[in-house]
Scaffold this active site. Structure first.
Site, PDB file in Angstrom:
ATOM      1  N   ARG A  20      33.532  37.562  44.683  1.00 57.81           N
ATOM      2  CA  ARG A  20      32.433  37.410  43.737  1.00 57.81           C
ATOM      3  C   ARG A  20      32.925  37.531  42.299  1.00 57.81           C
ATOM      4  O   ARG A  20      33.035  36.559  41.579  1.00 57.81           O
ATOM      5  CB  ARG A  20      31.344  38.463  44.033  1.00 57.81           C
ATOM      6  CG  ARG A  20      29.990  38.174  43.388  1.00 57.81           C
ATOM      7  CD  ARG A  20      29.889  38.492  41.918  1.00 57.81           C
ATOM      8  NE  ARG A  20      30.134  39.894  41.604  1.00 57.81           N
ATOM      9  CZ  ARG A  20      30.196  40.365  40.373  1.00 57.81           C
ATOM     10  NH1 ARG A  20      30.066  39.545  39.324  1.00 57.81           N
ATOM     11  NH2 ARG A  20      30.445  41.650  40.151  1.00 57.81           N
ATOM     12  N   ASP A  21      33.289  38.732  41.890  1.00 62.44           N
ATOM     13  CA  ASP A  21      33.697  38.972  40.508  1.00 62.44           C
ATOM     14  C   ASP A  21      34.975  38.209  40.170  1.00 62.44           C
ATOM     15  O   ASP A  21      35.174  37.786  39.036  1.00 62.44           O
ATOM     16  CB  ASP A  21      33.889  40.477  40.298  1.00 62.44           C
ATOM     17  CG  ASP A  21      33.985  40.860  38.837  1.00 62.44           C
ATOM     18  OD1 ASP A  21      33.820  39.978  37.984  1.00 62.44           O
ATOM     19  OD2 ASP A  21      34.220  42.039  38.545  1.00 62.44           O
ATOM     20  N   HIS A 212      35.081  50.867  38.643  1.00 60.60           N
ATOM     21  CA  HIS A 212      35.495  49.459  38.641  1.00 60.60           C
ATOM     22  C   HIS A 212      36.156  49.177  37.296  1.00 60.60           C
ATOM     23  O   HIS A 212      35.491  49.190  36.257  1.00 60.60           O
ATOM     24  CB  HIS A 212      34.245  48.586  38.834  1.00 60.60           C
ATOM     25  CG  HIS A 212      34.474  47.118  38.704  1.00 60.60           C
ATOM     26  ND1 HIS A 212      33.962  46.214  39.617  1.00 60.60           N
ATOM     27  CD2 HIS A 212      35.123  46.369  37.786  1.00 60.60           C
ATOM     28  CE1 HIS A 212      34.290  44.987  39.261  1.00 60.60           C
ATOM     29  NE2 HIS A 212      34.995  45.067  38.142  1.00 60.60           N
ATOM     30  N   HIS A 214      38.829  46.908  34.714  1.00 58.33           N
ATOM     31  CA  HIS A 214      39.553  45.686  34.364  1.00 58.33           C
ATOM     32  C   HIS A 214      40.853  46.110  33.685  1.00 58.33           C
ATOM     33  O   HIS A 214      40.961  47.212  33.139  1.00 58.33           O
ATOM     34  CB  HIS A 214      38.721  44.812  33.432  1.00 58.33           C
ATOM     35  CG  HIS A 214      37.592  44.119  34.127  1.00 58.33           C
ATOM     36  ND1 HIS A 214      37.307  42.793  33.948  1.00 58.33           N
ATOM     37  CD2 HIS A 214      36.675  44.578  35.019  1.00 58.33           C
ATOM     38  CE1 HIS A 214      36.263  42.455  34.691  1.00 58.33           C
ATOM     39  NE2 HIS A 214      35.864  43.536  35.343  1.00 58.33           N
ATOM     40  N   CYS A 245      34.536  38.860  33.237  1.00 67.34           N
ATOM     41  CA  CYS A 245      33.127  38.521  33.024  1.00 67.34           C
ATOM     42  C   CYS A 245      33.005  37.239  32.195  1.00 67.34           C
ATOM     43  O   CYS A 245      33.609  37.125  31.123  1.00 67.34           O
ATOM     44  CB  CYS A 245      32.420  39.671  32.303  1.00 67.34           C
ATOM     45  SG  CYS A 245      30.681  39.317  31.958  1.00 67.34           S
TER      46      CYS A 245
END
Length: 317
Positions: A20-21, A212, A214, A245
């Protein structure tokens, strides 16, 4: 497994968000069968928790237009926990029909990012979540909450910890039993992680906390280390470091799953995953998207991977 680091938990639970991400920002549509192939490779590597897809408008995120088809391929896997991101009632209804184990509701801790990300105010997002919570309660599908920009906003800068705490409290009140702090912009630092985790403890109750990160500024794994020092055992990551994102300027990928699994294992933290198979899955992801991915362990291999001496030239002179 490496030596156990004092004060660290003895195990950690990884949630793979690559399907997904990781894939949502890819400019070229990844065929459904390729997504299924990647998820199967990750299952074969021992992962059991997945954020498989999102039920969002195909106009907003075209890459996720096959959400129901991808989920259908794994509905019979009783050993896998499959979640999907949902922004509103329409998405929630579609996710329940598709057979998700849990729905992930998300809003940003900063007002400006929430407007960019879902085109709603934070208050309107939470109001909509109350409707989804009632729908979920009647369906038996569990609710999870994600707090985006929990460590900083690309438009506002610093995000006050009180905004994060208030949102977590609202999620708990809605019955969410799993809450993720999202480092949407790669602005987290180890000090901020400790600050956020300690501030949230009084409001979480029985809800579990996940982190979560990055790797936008190269400190994603250092932030994981900070989370481990605070006893956090749930982490989200993306195979090969895929992702970023689509509504954040200069966004780069998530912490790579294989890098995270390597760090944890070498720190004496059990993950239940097979590093060699994770590396192969990362290489598969690289072939699927057709470019080099930022994961490091997929290039270097495990720490004790050796090579024959004749494979390297001998110094001369």
């Amino acid at each position: 497994m490496g030596a156990i680091v004092a004060g660290f938990p003895d195990h950690a639970v990884l949630t793979e968000v690559g399907p997904r991400d990781g894939l949502q920002s890819e400019p070229v549509f990844v065929p459904t069968q390729k997504k299924i192939e990647l998820i199967q490779a990750l299952l074969d590597a021992g992962l059991r928790r997945f954020e498989v897809t999102s039920f969002v408008s195909p106009k907003a995120v075209p890459q996720m237009r096959d959400a129901a088809e991808v989920l259908a391929a794994f509905r019979d896997r009783k050993d896998a926990h499959l979640t999907a991101l949902v922004p509103n009632m329409r998405g929630a209804e579609a996710a329940i029909e598709a057979g998700v184990d849990a729905m992930v509701l998300f809003a940003s801790a900063s007002e400006s990012h929430n407007l960019k990300n879902v085109n709603r105010s934070r208050a309107d997002s939470l109001k909509g979540f109350a409707e989804v919570a009632r729908l979920a309660e009647g369906s038996g599908v569990r609710l999870q909450g994600a707090i985006a920009t929990a460590f900083g906003c690309p438009f506002e800068g610093e995000v006050d910890v009180s905004a994060v705490v208030d949102q977590a409290r609202a999620y708990v009140d809605l019955g969410m039993d799993h809450i993720t702090l999202g480092d949407t912009t790669g602005m987290a630092t180890p000090a901020l992680v400790v600050d956020r985790v300690q501030a949230l403890r009084p409001v979480l109750g029985d809800s579990t906390l996940a982190l979560h990160f990055h790797n936008t500024r190269g400190v994603g794994l250092a932030c994981v280390y900070a989370g481990l020092s605070q006893g956090v055992t749930y982490y989200e990551s993306s195979i090969g470091g895929l992702g970023g994102c689509p509504f954040v300027p200069r966004a780069t990928g998530n912490v790579a799953t294989e890098d995270l699994a390597y760090l944890l294992t070498e720190s004496g933290v059990e993950t239940g995953t097979d590093l060699d198979r994770l590396i192969r899955a990362a290489q598969l992801a690289e072939r699927i998207v057709g470019r080099e991915l930022p994961g490091q362990v997929m290039k270097a291999g495990p720490r004790l991977k050796t090579a024959p001496m004749d494979s390297v030239r001998t110094a001369n002179g």
